[in-house]
Scaffold this motif. Structure first.
Motif, PDB file in Angstrom:
ATOM      1  N   GLU A 162       7.527 117.195  21.490  1.00  0.00           N
ATOM      2  CA  GLU A 162       6.208 117.419  22.103  1.00  0.00           C
ATOM      3  C   GLU A 162       5.920 116.421  23.227  1.00  0.00           C
ATOM      4  OE1 GLU A 162       4.052 120.038  21.283  1.00  0.00           O
ATOM      5  OE2 GLU A 162       5.801 120.690  20.137  1.00  0.00           O
ATOM      6  N   ALA A 163       6.498 115.243  23.162  1.00  0.00           N
ATOM      7  CA  ALA A 163       6.267 114.237  24.198  1.00  0.00           C
ATOM      8  C   ALA A 163       7.048 114.531  25.480  1.00  0.00           C
ATOM      9  CB  ALA A 163       6.649 112.856  23.673  1.00  0.00           C
ATOM     10  N   HIS A 164       7.902 115.539  25.452  1.00  0.00           N
ATOM     11  CA  HIS A 164       8.778 115.817  26.587  1.00  0.00           C
ATOM     12  C   HIS A 164       8.672 117.249  27.098  1.00  0.00           C
ATOM     13  CE1 HIS A 164      10.695 111.939  25.945  1.00  0.00           C
ATOM     14  NE2 HIS A 164      10.561 112.217  24.668  1.00  0.00           N
ATOM     15  N   LEU A 165       7.594 117.930  26.770  1.00  0.00           N
ATOM     16  CA  LEU A 165       7.466 119.340  27.117  1.00  0.00           C
ATOM     17  C   LEU A 165       7.464 119.602  28.617  1.00  0.00           C
ATOM     18  CD1 LEU A 165       4.826 120.414  24.444  1.00  0.00           C
ATOM     19  CD2 LEU A 165       7.308 120.815  24.404  1.00  0.00           C
ATOM     20  N   GLU A 166       6.731 118.807  29.372  1.00  0.00           N
ATOM     21  CA  GLU A 166       6.663 119.014  30.826  1.00  0.00           C
ATOM     22  C   GLU A 166       8.024 118.799  31.472  1.00  0.00           C
ATOM     23  OE1 GLU A 166       3.497 116.845  32.737  1.00  0.00           O
ATOM     24  OE2 GLU A 166       2.223 117.132  30.980  1.00  0.00           O
ATOM     25  N   GLU A 167       8.699 117.740  31.052  1.00  0.00           N
ATOM     26  CA  GLU A 167      10.026 117.437  31.580  1.00  0.00           C
ATOM     27  C   GLU A 167      11.014 118.566  31.245  1.00  0.00           C
ATOM     28  OE1 GLU A 167      13.132 113.686  31.335  1.00  0.00           O
ATOM     29  OE2 GLU A 167      11.445 113.774  29.946  1.00  0.00           O
ATOM     30  N   LEU A 168      10.943 119.056  30.020  1.00  0.00           N
ATOM     31  CA  LEU A 168      11.809 120.157  29.604  1.00  0.00           C
ATOM     32  C   LEU A 168      11.521 121.412  30.421  1.00  0.00           C
ATOM     33  CD1 LEU A 168      11.740 119.503  25.799  1.00  0.00           C
ATOM     34  CD2 LEU A 168      13.819 119.659  27.177  1.00  0.00           C
ATOM     35  N   ALA A 169      10.261 121.713  30.616  1.00  0.00           N
ATOM     36  CA  ALA A 169       9.897 122.894  31.409  1.00  0.00           C
ATOM     37  C   ALA A 169      10.482 122.786  32.813  1.00  0.00           C
ATOM     38  CB  ALA A 169       8.379 123.045  31.467  1.00  0.00           C
ATOM     39  N   ARG A 170      10.357 121.629  33.423  1.00  0.00           N
ATOM     40  CA  ARG A 170      10.867 121.439  34.779  1.00  0.00           C
ATOM     41  C   ARG A 170      12.382 121.614  34.837  1.00  0.00           C
ATOM     42  NH1 ARG A 170      13.156 117.563  37.820  1.00  0.00           N
ATOM     43  NH2 ARG A 170      13.018 115.994  36.179  1.00  0.00           N
ATOM     44  N   HIS A 171      13.093 121.012  33.891  1.00  0.00           N
ATOM     45  CA  HIS A 171      14.551 121.130  33.903  1.00  0.00           C
ATOM     46  C   HIS A 171      15.001 122.575  33.689  1.00  0.00           C
ATOM     47  CE1 HIS A 171      15.892 117.099  34.543  1.00  0.00           C
ATOM     48  NE2 HIS A 171      15.140 116.632  33.558  1.00  0.00           N
ATOM     49  N   PHE A 172      14.321 123.285  32.798  1.00  0.00           N
ATOM     50  CA  PHE A 172      14.727 124.662  32.554  1.00  0.00           C
ATOM     51  C   PHE A 172      14.294 125.604  33.685  1.00  0.00           C
ATOM     52  CE2 PHE A 172      15.318 123.091  28.169  1.00  0.00           C
ATOM     53  CZ  PHE A 172      16.677 123.393  28.071  1.00  0.00           C
ATOM     54  N   VAL A 173      13.213 125.291  34.377  1.00  0.00           N
ATOM     55  CA  VAL A 173      12.868 126.057  35.588  1.00  0.00           C
ATOM     56  C   VAL A 173      13.959 125.850  36.629  1.00  0.00           C
ATOM     57  CG1 VAL A 173      11.322 126.104  37.593  1.00  0.00           C
ATOM     58  CG2 VAL A 173      10.363 126.141  35.300  1.00  0.00           C
ATOM     59  N   GLU A 174      14.296 124.596  36.879  1.00  0.00           N
ATOM     60  CA  GLU A 174      15.322 124.286  37.874  1.00  0.00           C
ATOM     61  C   GLU A 174      16.693 124.791  37.441  1.00  0.00           C
ATOM     62  OE1 GLU A 174      14.865 123.028  40.869  1.00  0.00           O
ATOM     63  OE2 GLU A 174      12.732 122.689  40.591  1.00  0.00           O
ATOM     64  N   GLY A 175      16.913 124.870  36.131  1.00  0.00           N
ATOM     65  CA  GLY A 175      18.175 125.369  35.612  1.00  0.00           C
ATOM     66  C   GLY A 175      18.231 126.874  35.502  1.00  0.00           C
ATOM     67  N   ASN A 176      17.145 127.540  35.863  1.00  0.00           N
ATOM     68  CA  ASN A 176      17.066 129.005  35.883  1.00  0.00           C
ATOM     69  C   ASN A 176      17.128 129.628  34.485  1.00  0.00           C
ATOM     70  OD1 ASN A 176      16.626 131.255  37.469  1.00  0.00           O
ATOM     71  ND2 ASN A 176      18.789 131.749  37.620  1.00  0.00           N
ATOM     72  N   ASP A 177      16.575 128.917  33.500  1.00  0.00           N
ATOM     73  CA  ASP A 177      16.457 129.475  32.148  1.00  0.00           C
ATOM     74  C   ASP A 177      14.981 129.805  31.946  1.00  0.00           C
ATOM     75  OD1 ASP A 177      16.161 129.958  29.387  1.00  0.00           O
ATOM     76  OD2 ASP A 177      17.803 128.592  28.884  1.00  0.00           O
ATOM     77  N   ALA A 178      14.606 131.003  32.378  1.00  0.00           N
ATOM     78  CA  ALA A 178      13.197 131.403  32.400  1.00  0.00           C
ATOM     79  C   ALA A 178      12.567 131.410  31.015  1.00  0.00           C
ATOM     80  CB  ALA A 178      13.054 132.770  33.049  1.00  0.00           C
TER      81      ALA A 178
END
Length: 73
Positions: free
Chosen positions: A39-55
């Motif tokens: 939960e402390a890393h949700l924003e970071e995870l969202a950004r990496h998966f957006v950039e990684g193209n995992d919608a």
């Protein structure tokens, strides 16, 4: 990176395919390392998966990050 310009120069030199792959790997590594405190890393995870193209993962983490942001107010 301490200097944004250095980061930008290095980032620009990486192919888009490689960047996507690295972002996916970074997101997966964060999931593994911080599994107990994700939960402390949700924003970071969202950004990496957006950039990684995992919608699917990007949408899930972004939604959860948004819900957490609203609940903090």
């Amino acid at each position: 990176f301490l200097d944004d310009q250095v980061q930008e120069a290095l980032y620009a030199g990486i192919s888009s395919v490689r960047r996507r792959r690295w972002h996916l790997r970074a997101g997966q590594a964060i999931e593994q390392v911080y599994d107990a405190n994700i939960e402390a890393h949700l924003e970071e995870l969202a950004r990496h998966f957006v950039e990684g193209n995992d919608a699917e993962k990007a949408a899930d983490y972004a939604y959860r990050a948004g819900r957490n942001a609203v609940s903090v107010q």
